[in-house]
Design a protein around this motif. Structure first.
Motif, PDB file in Angstrom:
ATOM      1  N   SER A 127      11.675  -2.587   3.371  1.00 26.02           N
ATOM      2  CA  SER A 127       9.829  -1.867   3.364  1.00 26.02           C
ATOM      3  C   SER A 127       9.312  -2.881   2.068  1.00 26.02           C
ATOM      4  N   VAL A 128       9.991  -1.873   0.957  1.00 24.12           N
ATOM      5  CA  VAL A 128       9.338  -2.577  -0.230  1.00 24.12           C
ATOM      6  C   VAL A 128      10.242  -2.842  -0.733  1.00 24.12           C
ATOM      7  N   GLY A 129      10.189  -3.311  -2.579  1.00 23.41           N
ATOM      8  CA  GLY A 129      11.255  -3.865  -3.394  1.00 23.41           C
ATOM      9  C   GLY A 129       9.771  -4.554  -4.878  1.00 23.41           C
ATOM     10  N   VAL A 130      11.594  -4.592  -5.936  1.00 23.01           N
ATOM     11  CA  VAL A 130      11.315  -4.706  -7.258  1.00 23.01           C
ATOM     12  C   VAL A 130      12.028  -5.870  -7.424  1.00 23.01           C
ATOM     13  N   VAL A 131      10.704  -7.415  -7.206  1.00 22.35           N
ATOM     14  CA  VAL A 131      11.361  -8.205  -8.070  1.00 22.35           C
ATOM     15  C   VAL A 131      10.748  -9.084  -9.656  1.00 22.35           C
ATOM     16  N   GLY A 132      11.743  -8.026 -10.601  1.00 18.60           N
ATOM     17  CA  GLY A 132      11.061  -8.704 -11.865  1.00 18.60           C
ATOM     18  C   GLY A 132      10.353  -7.733 -12.340  1.00 18.60           C
ATOM     19  N   ASP A 133       9.262  -7.636 -12.890  1.00 15.37           N
ATOM     20  CA  ASP A 133       8.167  -6.188 -12.739  1.00 15.37           C
ATOM     21  C   ASP A 133       7.234  -5.816 -12.163  1.00 15.37           C
ATOM     22  N   GLU A 134       7.190  -6.903 -10.617  1.00 10.72           N
ATOM     23  CA  GLU A 134       6.164  -7.234  -9.810  1.00 10.72           C
ATOM     24  C   GLU A 134       6.735  -6.100  -8.402  1.00 10.72           C
ATOM     25  N   LEU A 135       6.189  -6.058  -7.536  1.00 11.55           N
ATOM     26  CA  LEU A 135       6.772  -4.898  -6.315  1.00 11.55           C
ATOM     27  C   LEU A 135       5.935  -5.922  -5.137  1.00 11.55           C
ATOM     28  N   ILE A 136       7.355  -5.745  -4.289  1.00 13.08           N
ATOM     29  CA  ILE A 136       7.021  -6.329  -2.793  1.00 13.08           C
ATOM     30  C   ILE A 136       6.630  -5.561  -1.587  1.00 13.08           C
ATOM     31  N   ALA A 137       5.892  -5.254  -0.669  1.00  8.53           N
ATOM     32  CA  ALA A 137       5.376  -4.966  -0.190  1.00  8.53           C
ATOM     33  C   ALA A 137       5.899  -5.386   1.558  1.00  8.53           C
ATOM     34  N   ARG A 138       6.024  -4.941   2.462  1.00 13.14           N
ATOM     35  CA  ARG A 138       5.795  -5.339   3.904  1.00 13.14           C
ATOM     36  C   ARG A 138       5.118  -4.609   4.575  1.00 13.14           C
ATOM     37  N   VAL A 139       3.706  -5.253   4.441  1.00  7.62           N
ATOM     38  CA  VAL A 139       2.826  -4.562   5.224  1.00  7.62           C
ATOM     39  C   VAL A 139       2.240  -5.369   6.999  1.00  7.62           C
ATOM     40  N   GLY A 140       3.305  -5.720   7.233  1.00 12.62           N
ATOM     41  CA  GLY A 140       3.060  -6.483   8.338  1.00 12.62           C
ATOM     42  C   GLY A 140       2.250  -8.295   8.937  1.00 12.62           C
ATOM     43  N   ALA A 141       2.024  -8.232   9.523  1.00 11.51           N
ATOM     44  CA  ALA A 141       0.967  -9.847   9.690  1.00 11.51           C
ATOM     45  C   ALA A 141      -0.168  -9.311  10.005  1.00 11.51           C
ATOM     46  N   GLU A 142      -0.385  -7.943  11.045  1.00 16.58           N
ATOM     47  CA  GLU A 142      -1.662  -7.445  10.904  1.00 16.58           C
ATOM     48  C   GLU A 142      -2.660  -7.444  10.169  1.00 16.58           C
ATOM     49  N   ARG A 143      -1.506  -6.992   9.152  1.00 19.12           N
ATOM     50  CA  ARG A 143      -2.137  -6.066   8.104  1.00 19.12           C
ATOM     51  C   ARG A 143      -2.448  -6.735   6.454  1.00 19.12           C
ATOM     52  N   THR A 144      -1.744  -8.232   6.242  1.00 17.34           N
ATOM     53  CA  THR A 144      -1.711  -8.859   4.853  1.00 17.34           C
ATOM     54  C   THR A 144      -2.938  -9.268   4.722  1.00 17.34           C
ATOM     55  N   GLU A 145      -3.931  -9.369   5.512  1.00 17.86           N
ATOM     56  CA  GLU A 145      -5.331 -10.186   5.112  1.00 17.86           C
ATOM     57  C   GLU A 145      -5.816  -8.819   4.618  1.00 17.86           C
ATOM     58  N   GLU A 146      -5.903  -7.959   4.658  1.00 17.68           N
ATOM     59  CA  GLU A 146      -6.765  -6.176   4.210  1.00 17.68           C
ATOM     60  C   GLU A 146      -5.753  -6.585   3.025  1.00 17.68           C
ATOM     61  N   ALA A 147      -4.505  -6.133   2.783  1.00 19.85           N
ATOM     62  CA  ALA A 147      -3.473  -6.054   1.874  1.00 19.85           C
ATOM     63  C   ALA A 147      -3.638  -6.717   0.925  1.00 19.85           C
ATOM     64  N   LEU A 148      -3.924  -8.614   1.294  1.00 19.31           N
ATOM     65  CA  LEU A 148      -4.835  -9.182   0.124  1.00 19.31           C
ATOM     66  C   LEU A 148      -5.643  -8.721  -0.347  1.00 19.31           C
ATOM     67  N   ALA A 149      -6.429  -8.119   0.056  1.00 18.53           N
ATOM     68  CA  ALA A 149      -8.072  -8.338  -0.362  1.00 18.53           C
ATOM     69  C   ALA A 149      -7.887  -7.097  -1.989  1.00 18.53           C
ATOM     70  N   ARG A 150      -6.875  -6.057  -2.016  1.00 17.63           N
ATOM     71  CA  ARG A 150      -6.602  -5.507  -2.561  1.00 17.63           C
ATOM     72  C   ARG A 150      -6.345  -5.451  -3.954  1.00 17.63           C
ATOM     73  N   PRO A 151      -6.933  -5.522  -5.400  1.00 18.51           N
ATOM     74  CA  PRO A 151      -6.654  -5.903  -7.164  1.00 18.51           C
ATOM     75  C   PRO A 151      -4.634  -6.034  -6.887  1.00 18.51           C
ATOM     76  N   GLU A 152      -4.668  -7.539  -7.698  1.00 17.87           N
ATOM     77  CA  GLU A 152      -3.698  -7.802  -8.105  1.00 17.87           C
ATOM     78  C   GLU A 152      -2.507  -7.529  -6.956  1.00 17.87           C
ATOM     79  N   THR A 153      -2.981  -8.332  -5.690  1.00 20.28           N
ATOM     80  CA  THR A 153      -2.033  -8.956  -4.684  1.00 20.28           C
ATOM     81  C   THR A 153      -1.922 -10.369  -4.341  1.00 20.28           C
ATOM     82  N   ARG A 154      -1.039 -10.829  -4.152  1.00 22.12           N
ATOM     83  CA  ARG A 154      -0.410 -12.424  -3.787  1.00 22.12           C
ATOM     84  C   ARG A 154      -0.095 -12.547  -2.964  1.00 22.12           C
ATOM     85  N   PRO A 155      -0.444 -13.321  -1.921  1.00 21.15           N
ATOM     86  CA  PRO A 155       1.432 -13.611  -0.872  1.00 21.15           C
ATOM     87  C   PRO A 155       2.874 -13.611  -1.905  1.00 21.15           C
ATOM     88  N   MET A 156       3.560 -12.978  -0.444  1.00 23.66           N
ATOM     89  CA  MET A 156       4.888 -13.295  -1.020  1.00 23.66           C
ATOM     90  C   MET A 156       5.309 -14.381  -1.218  1.00 23.66           C
TER      91      MET A 156
END
Length: 109
Positions: free
Chosen positions: A39-68
């Motif tokens: 579901s979620v994880g920590v790599v270095g000092d960053e968070l990785i979050a599984r949001v699903g393909a349908e919600r990826t674009e919406e998630a990427l519109a939030r601050p400080e996000t990028r594709p994993m």
């Protein structure tokens, strides 16, 4: 690679005591699995979050996000969250909740 133990602890606090959540070292960091699904994880000092393909674009519109992306190919349905956004508990809660909500739609492994 090491991971930010403080961020991992904050995720633990967000998740609470849940027997369906396990932790596993993956990707050089720490991942939290629900029913065997990441579901979620920590790599270095960053968070990785599984949001699903349908919600990826919406998630990427939030601050400080990028594709994993660990291999040169972005992982579909996942985002990386970094920077000052993670300092806010409400922001972290959003990502943890969004990830768990998505993983709830998957069959347990």
């Amino acid at each position: 690679m090491t991971y930010d133990e403080g961020l991992a602890q904050r995720i633990r606090e967000q998740l609470g005591e849940r027997p369906d959540i396990t932790e596993k070292r993956m990707f050089g960091g720490l991942s939290f699995l629900k029913g065997g699904n990441m579901s979620v994880g920590v790599v270095g000092d960053e968070l990785i979050a599984r949001v699903g393909a349908e919600r990826t674009e919406e998630a990427l519109a939030r601050p400080e996000t990028r594709p994993m992306d660990f291999t040169g190919r972005p992982m579909r349905g996942w985002v990386t969250v970094s920077g000052p956004a993670l300092a806010e508990d409400s922001v972290l809660r959003h990502w943890v909740t969004a990830s768990i909500d998505f993983v709830d739609t998957l069959a347990p492994k």
